[in-house]
Write a protein that holds these residues in place. Structure first.
Motif, PDB file in Angstrom:
ATOM      1  N   GLY A 188       0.625  -0.994  -0.479  1.00  0.00           N
ATOM      2  CA  GLY A 188      -0.350   0.144  -0.318  1.00  0.00           C
ATOM      3  C   GLY A 188       1.263   1.407   0.013  1.00  0.00           C
ATOM      4  N   ARG A 189       0.009   2.220  -0.635  1.00  0.00           N
ATOM      5  CA  ARG A 189       1.245   3.666  -0.987  1.00  0.00           C
ATOM      6  C   ARG A 189       1.485   4.036   0.660  1.00  0.00           C
ATOM      7  NH1 ARG A 189      -1.177   8.842  -3.612  1.00  0.00           N
ATOM      8  NH2 ARG A 189      -0.725   8.370  -5.395  1.00  0.00           N
ATOM      9  N   LYS A 190       0.719   3.899   1.543  1.00  0.00           N
ATOM     10  CA  LYS A 190       0.920   4.739   2.854  1.00  0.00           C
ATOM     11  C   LYS A 190       2.248   3.870   3.312  1.00  0.00           C
ATOM     12  CE  LYS A 190      -2.565   3.661   7.018  1.00  0.00           C
ATOM     13  NZ  LYS A 190      -2.552   2.502   6.688  1.00  0.00           N
ATOM     14  N   ASP A 191       2.315   2.464   3.521  1.00  0.00           N
ATOM     15  CA  ASP A 191       3.811   1.269   4.007  1.00  0.00           C
ATOM     16  C   ASP A 191       4.660   1.734   3.245  1.00  0.00           C
ATOM     17  OD1 ASP A 191       1.876  -0.028   5.768  1.00  0.00           O
ATOM     18  OD2 ASP A 191       0.679  -1.219   3.524  1.00  0.00           O
TER      19      ASP A 191
ATOM     20  N   LEU B  60      24.551   2.289  -0.089  1.00  0.00           N
ATOM     21  CA  LEU B  60      24.238   0.664  -1.471  1.00  0.00           C
ATOM     22  C   LEU B  60      22.423   0.836  -0.346  1.00  0.00           C
ATOM     23  CD1 LEU B  60      23.398  -1.205  -3.822  1.00  0.00           C
ATOM     24  CD2 LEU B  60      23.627  -3.030  -2.807  1.00  0.00           C
ATOM     25  N   ARG B  61      21.668   1.549  -1.222  1.00  0.00           N
ATOM     26  CA  ARG B  61      20.345   1.757  -0.220  1.00  0.00           C
ATOM     27  C   ARG B  61      19.094   0.960  -1.204  1.00  0.00           C
ATOM     28  NH1 ARG B  61      17.949   8.056  -1.040  1.00  0.00           N
ATOM     29  NH2 ARG B  61      17.591   6.779  -2.912  1.00  0.00           N
ATOM     30  N   PHE B  62      18.506   0.694   0.081  1.00  0.00           N
ATOM     31  CA  PHE B  62      17.839  -0.593  -0.398  1.00  0.00           C
ATOM     32  C   PHE B  62      16.076  -0.610   0.499  1.00  0.00           C
ATOM     33  CE2 PHE B  62      18.101  -3.560   2.631  1.00  0.00           C
ATOM     34  CZ  PHE B  62      19.731  -3.208   3.157  1.00  0.00           C
ATOM     35  N   GLY B  63      15.629  -1.037   0.264  1.00  0.00           N
ATOM     36  CA  GLY B  63      14.249  -1.287   0.906  1.00  0.00           C
ATOM     37  C   GLY B  63      14.189  -2.041   1.622  1.00  0.00           C
TER      38      GLY B  63
ATOM     39  N   VAL C 219       8.063  -0.510   4.540  1.00  0.00           N
ATOM     40  CA  VAL C 219       8.669  -0.700   3.790  1.00  0.00           C
ATOM     41  C   VAL C 219       9.691   0.188   3.927  1.00  0.00           C
ATOM     42  CG1 VAL C 219       9.733  -1.579   1.980  1.00  0.00           C
ATOM     43  CG2 VAL C 219       7.725  -2.590   2.853  1.00  0.00           C
ATOM     44  N   ARG C 220      11.221   0.738   4.491  1.00  0.00           N
ATOM     45  CA  ARG C 220      10.980   1.990   4.365  1.00  0.00           C
ATOM     46  C   ARG C 220      12.595   1.784   3.696  1.00  0.00           C
ATOM     47  NH1 ARG C 220      12.083   3.589  10.388  1.00  0.00           N
ATOM     48  NH2 ARG C 220      14.108   2.553   9.950  1.00  0.00           N
TER      49      ARG C 220
END
Ligand SMILES: NC(=O)c1ccc[n+]([C@@H]2O[C@H](COP(=O)([O-])OP(=O)(O)OC[C@H]3O[C@@H](n4cnc5c(N)ncnc54)[C@H](OP(=O)(O)O)[C@@H]3O)[C@@H](O)[C@H]2O)c1
Length: 503
Positions: A376-379, A400-403, A413-414
C-alpha cells in the motif's frame, strides 16, 4: 624501461622508486610544501625511495642548498629520521625560467648528483609553477639537451600540474609546446583525483564483481548524480580563482575524470593503454552542448554572505583579490547526456561549488523503480529509489540503499542502507593521492595520468559552456553561503521530476 602496473595483483609490496632525481620547479611554492614534500616524506617513511634518490628544487627565490633543506624540514609537522636524512641531500638552483643560465646551472647540478648519488641519469621533472611558464620551462630543458634520456636505458619524464590550458585552443597550444620538447610517453599530466583510492575503486567495483556491471546501464539506472562540494571559499586564492571558476577548476578535470571512469566500458586489461583508451571513448560519447543549449542545461552560481560550519563568511565578491562585480562561478550544476548504447537517455547531473554546507564528493547512481510495488502507498512512504553511492571524500566508501521491512506487525517498507567504509574494512593505510601519483611517475606508470586525447576531449565538452559564460547576459544565480546552491539548480532536476540528493 618496462612499465609496472600499479593496479596489478602483487605489485604492492615491491613498489619502489628506481634510482632517480626529482627536479621540482616552483620549489618555493604552496604545492611543493603542502603536497609534494609531505607525499615524499610518506614515501621515504614507507621505504619506497631508494638510497640513490635526490630532490633538486628550482625557483626564482634566492636560497642556498642549506636554506632549501631547512625550509623543507621546517614545513613538516614532525619530520621523521628518514625525512631528515633524505632532506640533507636536497639541492637547490635559483634562477629565472627565461634565463638559459638557470638551466645550465641545473644541468651542472644534475651531473654532480648523478655522479655522487648513482641516480643513473634518471630524472622526473615536476612543474609546480604557475601554468604560464610550463611551456617555457619545457622549451628551456630541450634547448639545454635535458629533455631526452641518454641512449643507455635511463628515463626522463615530466609531470605537469593542472590547469592544462584554459580552453581547447590553449590546451592544444600547450601540447604543441610540450611535444616540441618531450614525447607524449614522457608526459604525465596530473589530476590528483585519480590518485584517490576511492576513485580507483570505481574500477575494482565495476570490473572485479559480477553483481554491479549487469545493472550498470540504462535498463536499470534512472540517473546519476555527481557532487563535488567544498565548504571552503577561495581564501587567499581569489585572484587565481577569478581567472578560473568552478568549470575550469573542478568540472573540466576532476568531474570529467570521475565521469569517464563511471561511463567507460570494461577494458581488456587494467593498464595504461587499456584504461585510457576506454576513458577517452567514454568522453567522446558525452553529448557536446551547442552554445545556445547551455542556458537550458547549465546553472552558473556564485555565493553571497552566509554561515558555514558555524562561522559567518563573506560573499565571494567581498573576498580578497575578487572584483566587486565579478561574474566568476563558484558553483555550477549541469545536466549531461551520453550518446551510446549503455547510457542513452540516462541523465548525468553534476554539481560542484564552494561554500556549500560541507566538503563532500560522491557519485550516486539511482535506479528505476520496481515495475509494480505490491504494498500500500502508506506502507511505502519511507521508501526511496535504490541507490549505489560511491563516497569519494571524506569517509571513503560505498553505500547501497535498498528497501527493508520495518520491524513490527504491519508490513511497512522503508529505505535503509548497507555501508562499506574503507577505513573500517582494511588495515592498510590509504596513501595520499600525491604519494601515489609521485611514485607512479617515478616508477613509470602513466595509467592514472591524463593522456593528450583525454585532455582535448574534456575541453571539447567544456568549451561551449565557457563561450556561453563569456556572454555578459548569461545569468549568474546567487546562493547564500552554507546552502546547497541556487534554486535554479533545483529547477534543473525538478523539471525532470527528480531532486538532488541531500548528502
Ligand atoms: N597549491 C595547490 O594546492 C595546487 C593544487 C592543484 C594544482 N596546483 C597547481 O600547481 C602549480 C603550483 O601551484 P602553487 O599553489 O604552488 O603556486 P604558487 O605558490 O603560486 O607558485 C609556485 C612557485 O612558482 C613561482 N612563481 C610564481 N609566479 C611565477 C612566475 N610568474 N614565473 C615563474 N615562477 C613563478 C614562485 O616561486 P619563485 O618566485 O621563488 O620562483 C612560487 O613559489 C600551479 O600550476 C597550480 O595550478 C596547485
Amino acid at each position: 624501461m618496462t612499465e609496472q602496473n600499479p593496479l596489478a595483483e602483487g605489485a604492492e609490496s615491491d613498489r619502489r622508486a628506481p634510482p632517480c632525481v626529482l627536479v621540482v620547479f616552483g620549489a618555493s611554492g604552496d604545492l611543493t610544501t603542502r603536497k609534494l614534500m609531505p607525499a615524499l616524506a610518506e614515501l621515504a617513511d614507507g621505504r619506497r625511495l631508494p638510497a640513490a634518490f635526490c630532490v633538486v628544487g628550482v625557483a626564482r627565490t634566492e636560497m642556498a642548498d642549506e636554506d632549501f633543506q631547512a625550509r623543507m624540514l621546517a614545513d613538516m609537522d614532525k619530520p621523521s629520521a628518514a625525512w631528515e636524512s633524505l632532506v640533507s641531500g636536497f639541492r637547490y638552483v635559483a634562477g629565472d625560467y627565461s634565463h638559459p643560465d638557470t638551466f645550465a646551472a641545473l644541468k651542472r647540478v644534475l651531473a654532480e648528483v648523478h655522479a655522487a648519488r648513482g641516480t643513473g641519469g634518471n630524472v622526473v621533472y615536476y612543474l609546480a609553477t604557475p601554468p604560464q611558464v610550463f611551456g617555457e620551462v619545457a622549451a628551456a630543458l630541450a634547448a639545454e639537451g635535458m629533455s631526452k634520456p641518454e641512449d643507455d636505458g635511463s628515463f626522463v619524464r615530466i609531470v605537469i600540474e593542472k590547469p592544462y590550458g584554459r580552453d581547447l585552443g590553449s590546451a592544444r597550444e600547450l601540447d604543441a609546446q610540450m611535444h616540441a620538447s618531450f614525447d607524449e610517453s614522457q608526459i604525465y599530466r596530473i589530476d590528483h583525483y585519480l590518485g584517490k583510492e576511492t576513485v580507483q575503486n570505481v574500477l575494482a567495483l565495476r570490473f572485479a564483481n559480477a553483481i554491479f556491471e549487469p545493472i550498470w546501464n540504462r535498463r536499470y539506472v534512472d540517473h546519476v548524480q555527481i557532487t563535488v562540494a567544498e565548504s571552503l571559499g577561495v581564501g587567499h586564492r581569489g585572484s587565481f580563482y577569478e581567472g578560473a571558476g568552478a568549470l575550469r577548476d573542478i568540472v573540466q578535470n576532476h568531474v570529467l575524470q570521475v565521469l569517464a571512469l563511471t561511463l567507460m566500458e570494461p577494458p581488456a586489461t587494467i593498464d595504461a593503454q587499456g584504461i585510457r583508451d576506454e576513458k577517452v571513448k567514454a568522453l567522446r560519447a558525452v553529448d557536446i552542448l551547442s552554445v545556445d543549449e547551455v542556458g537550458n542545461e547549465v546553472v552558473r552560481g556564485q555565493y553571497d554572505r552566509g554561515w558555514v560550519e558555524g562561522g559567518e563568511v563573506p560573499a565571494y565578491r567581498e573576498e580578497e583579490g575578487v572584483a566587486a562585480d565579478s561574474r566568476t562561478e563558484t558553483y555550477m550544476a549541469m545536466r549531461m547526456q551520453v550518446d551510446n548504447w549503455r547510457w542513452a537517455g540516462v541523465p548525468f547531473y553534476v554539481r560542484t561549488g564552494k561554500r556549500l554546507p560541507k566538503r563532500y564528493t560522491e557519485v550516486a547512481m539511482e535506479f528505476h523503480d520496481v515495475p509494480h510495488l505490491p504494498f500500500g502507498r502508506k506502507d511505502t512512504r519511507g521508501l526511496g529509489p535504490n541507490a549505489l553511492v560511491l563516497r569519494i571524500q571524506p569517509d571513503e566508501g560505498i553505500t547501497l540503499r535498498f528497501g527493508a521491512k520495518v520491524p513490527g506487525q504491519a508490513f511497512r517498507v522503508r529505505s535503509t542502507s548497507m555501508d562499506f567504509s574503507y577505513g573500517a574494512a582494511f588495515m592498510e593505510e590509504t596513501p595520499e593521492a600525491y604519494e601515489r601519483l609521485l611514485l607512479d611517475a617515478m616508477v613509470g606508470d602513466p595509467t592514472l595520468f591524463i593522456r593528450t586525447d583525454e585532455v582535448e576531449q574534456a575541453w571539447r565538452i567544456v568549451d561551449p559552456i565557457l563561450e556561453a559564460f563569456a556572454d555578459p547576459s548569461f545569468p549568474v544565480a546567487h546562493y547564500q553561503a552554507g546552502t546547497w546552491g541556487p534554486r535554479e539548480a533545483d529547477r534543473l532536476l525538478d523539471r525532470d521530476g527528480r531532486r538532488w540528493r541531500s548528502p
